[in-house]
Motif scaffolding. Structure first.
Motif, PDB file in Angstrom:
ATOM      1  N   PRO A 198       7.536   1.135  10.328  1.00 58.40           N
ATOM      2  CA  PRO A 198       7.053   1.767   9.489  1.00 58.40           C
ATOM      3  C   PRO A 198       6.711   3.411   9.651  1.00 58.40           C
ATOM      4  O   PRO A 198       6.940   4.361   8.968  1.00 58.40           O
ATOM      5  CB  PRO A 198       5.346   0.978   9.322  1.00 58.40           C
ATOM      6  N   SER A 199       6.409   3.657  10.933  1.00 60.55           N
ATOM      7  CA  SER A 199       6.294   4.991  11.336  1.00 60.55           C
ATOM      8  C   SER A 199       7.721   5.828  11.204  1.00 60.55           C
ATOM      9  O   SER A 199       7.683   6.836  10.434  1.00 60.55           O
ATOM     10  CB  SER A 199       5.983   5.151  12.836  1.00 60.55           C
TER      11      SER A 199
ATOM     12  N   ASP B 206      -3.944   3.890  -0.003  1.00 56.45           N
ATOM     13  CA  ASP B 206      -2.870   3.486  -1.005  1.00 56.45           C
ATOM     14  C   ASP B 206      -2.544   2.028  -0.448  1.00 56.45           C
ATOM     15  O   ASP B 206      -2.313   1.222  -1.285  1.00 56.45           O
ATOM     16  CB  ASP B 206      -1.537   4.427  -0.902  1.00 56.45           C
ATOM     17  N   THR B 207      -2.188   2.074   0.886  1.00 54.35           N
ATOM     18  CA  THR B 207      -1.801   0.846   1.452  1.00 54.35           C
ATOM     19  C   THR B 207      -2.351   0.223   2.721  1.00 54.35           C
ATOM     20  O   THR B 207      -2.589   1.136   3.557  1.00 54.35           O
ATOM     21  CB  THR B 207      -0.132   0.739   1.536  1.00 54.35           C
ATOM     22  N   ALA B 208      -2.699  -0.859   2.833  1.00 55.38           N
ATOM     23  CA  ALA B 208      -3.302  -1.067   3.830  1.00 55.38           C
ATOM     24  C   ALA B 208      -1.972  -2.288   4.796  1.00 55.38           C
ATOM     25  O   ALA B 208      -1.765  -3.243   3.866  1.00 55.38           O
ATOM     26  CB  ALA B 208      -4.434  -2.290   3.975  1.00 55.38           C
ATOM     27  N   ILE B 209      -1.926  -1.969   5.979  1.00 55.55           N
ATOM     28  CA  ILE B 209      -0.577  -2.839   6.519  1.00 55.55           C
ATOM     29  C   ILE B 209      -1.452  -3.407   7.760  1.00 55.55           C
ATOM     30  O   ILE B 209      -1.834  -2.961   8.697  1.00 55.55           O
ATOM     31  CB  ILE B 209       0.650  -2.186   7.010  1.00 55.55           C
ATOM     32  N   ILE B 210      -1.223  -4.933   7.908  1.00 51.94           N
ATOM     33  CA  ILE B 210      -1.483  -5.679   8.858  1.00 51.94           C
ATOM     34  C   ILE B 210      -0.482  -5.976   9.992  1.00 51.94           C
ATOM     35  O   ILE B 210       0.281  -6.606   9.370  1.00 51.94           O
ATOM     36  CB  ILE B 210      -2.427  -6.880   8.412  1.00 51.94           C
ATOM     37  N   ALA B 211      -0.547  -5.456  10.983  1.00 55.47           N
ATOM     38  CA  ALA B 211       0.609  -5.523  11.791  1.00 55.47           C
ATOM     39  C   ALA B 211       0.575  -7.089  12.530  1.00 55.47           C
ATOM     40  O   ALA B 211      -0.509  -7.603  12.724  1.00 55.47           O
ATOM     41  CB  ALA B 211       0.742  -4.628  13.039  1.00 55.47           C
TER      42      ALA B 211
ATOM     43  N   ALA C 184      12.217  -3.867   6.547  1.00 53.39           N
ATOM     44  CA  ALA C 184      12.422  -4.372   5.362  1.00 53.39           C
ATOM     45  C   ALA C 184      11.331  -4.083   4.442  1.00 53.39           C
ATOM     46  O   ALA C 184      11.530  -3.583   3.392  1.00 53.39           O
ATOM     47  CB  ALA C 184      12.795  -5.702   5.455  1.00 53.39           C
ATOM     48  N   LEU C 185       9.995  -4.460   4.875  1.00 50.95           N
ATOM     49  CA  LEU C 185       8.996  -4.389   4.114  1.00 50.95           C
ATOM     50  C   LEU C 185       8.629  -2.780   3.651  1.00 50.95           C
ATOM     51  O   LEU C 185       8.307  -2.531   2.602  1.00 50.95           O
ATOM     52  CB  LEU C 185       7.634  -4.847   4.929  1.00 50.95           C
ATOM     53  N   THR C 186       8.881  -1.900   4.677  1.00 56.37           N
ATOM     54  CA  THR C 186       8.390  -0.661   4.459  1.00 56.37           C
ATOM     55  C   THR C 186       9.423   0.217   3.435  1.00 56.37           C
ATOM     56  O   THR C 186       9.037   0.866   2.577  1.00 56.37           O
ATOM     57  CB  THR C 186       8.484   0.315   5.741  1.00 56.37           C
TER      58      THR C 186
END
Length: 321
Positions: free
Chosen positions: A30-31, A77-82, A173-175
């Motif tokens: 994501p970074s 905006d978005t929370a991403i759970i690693a 893919a998700l990002t």
């Protein structure tokens, strides 16, 4: 869930929740994607959060700096759970679960990377939702959270404002999927081209089917190969068909299509395999229908050209809505 929608006239704030044992790929992907998107005129602010604001150690043992405490985050905006390799089998701490629930409650959109879905499940956020996780752990996720509808064969699954993902390439893919939702096809294509869609190492390219050699001998051979990629095409066999020496045939191919006969054959088979996978054919069938003859040979061709396996390629943009 009551969600405070942030003001989207400025930057989009993305919170990435990490704990000890987090996958480094879940942080790096994501970074890199969000950083690359800045060159395409999109504006994201990615912050790395831990449940207590302290730095964490990744699963590979590297230290990772946390920008702050997840519980201090406001509207997102978005929370991403690693995710992480140990998440499916270890007991999650109350602080980890609470941090995920806090971020999800303040975000317009919630996403999990690979085994991060187990954290959302522990937070009670998967009930009644269609979700996925790493394909090695989909059954474990279903057994542990029976109220979730776990999809076993897709890399990305969307359900309302929740997006879950699977596999080693899930982060990219998700990002990219989030980027496409936000910015549309143009920005998505620019970033995907730079980070995902790698060019093959030789000059045959991916457009072998469009080549029109001027030399009638080479043109006839290329047309035969394109018509039936599964036939036997050794250099000796092709030279015999053309009634020339193998050395002379190689020279003609270099002049006409800028590659060797063997590489041309492999490129045609690769193009055929990609088309079959895009149309939903299984990896096993694709290996034989495209002329590679075995799954291992097909896998090596995809790793060499795209850096990913055929299965990962097929799953990359296969999204279940």
């Amino acid at each position: 869930m009551n969600v405070s929608i942030p003001d989207m006239t400025g930057s989009r704030r993305i919170a990435l929740l990490v704990v000890d044992g987090v996958s480094m790929l879940d942080v790096a992907a994501p970074s890199e994607v969000f950083a690359e998107s800045r060159h395409a005129s999109s504006n994201y602010e990615l912050v790395v959060c831990s449940p207590d604001g302290k730095d964490v150690k990744t699963g590979s043992g590297l230290s990772l700096h946390a920008d702050g405490n997840a519980h201090d985050e406001g509207p997102l905006d978005t929370a991403i759970i690693a995710g992480g390799c140990s998440l499916p089998t270890r007991t999650l701490t109350p602080e980890h679960i609470s941090a995920a629930r806090h971020l999800a409650g303040r975000a317009r959109r919630v996403a999990s990377l690979c085994t991060g879905a187990f954290v959302l499940g522990a937070a009670g956020l998967l009930d009644g939702r269609k979700v996925t996780t790493h394909w090695n752990h989909t059954q474990r996720l279903q057994d542990r959270y029976p109220k979730a509808d776990v999809v076993h064969d897709s890399e990305l699954v969307t359900d309302g404002n929740f997006i879950t993902s699977a596999g080693e390439s899930a982060g990219i893919a998700l990002t990219l999927h989030l980027l496409k939702e936000d910015q549309g096809d143009r920005v998505h294509s620019v970033v995907a081209r730079d980070l995902v869609v790698y060019q093959p190492p030789d000059n045959a390219g991916s457009g072998a089917a469009t080549l029109t050699p001027r030399n009638p001998l080479v043109r006839r051979l290329t047309e035969e190969i394109l018509a039936d990629p599964t036939a036997q095409y050794t250099l000796a066999d092709l030279a015999h068909r053309a009634a020339v020496s193998p050395r002379h045939l190689c020279r003609l191919f270099q002049e006409e299509v800028q590659t060797t006969p063997a590489k041309f054959v492999e490129q045609v088979r690769f193009d055929s395999a990609r088309s079959l996978l895009d149309n939903g054919e299984s990896v096993t069938n694709t290996a034989y229908m495209s002329g590679f003859g075995s799954m291992e040979t097909l896998r090596r061709a995809f790793i060499n050209r795209l850096g990913i396996s055929p299965r990962a390629y097929q799953h990359r943009f296969k999204t279940v809505a």
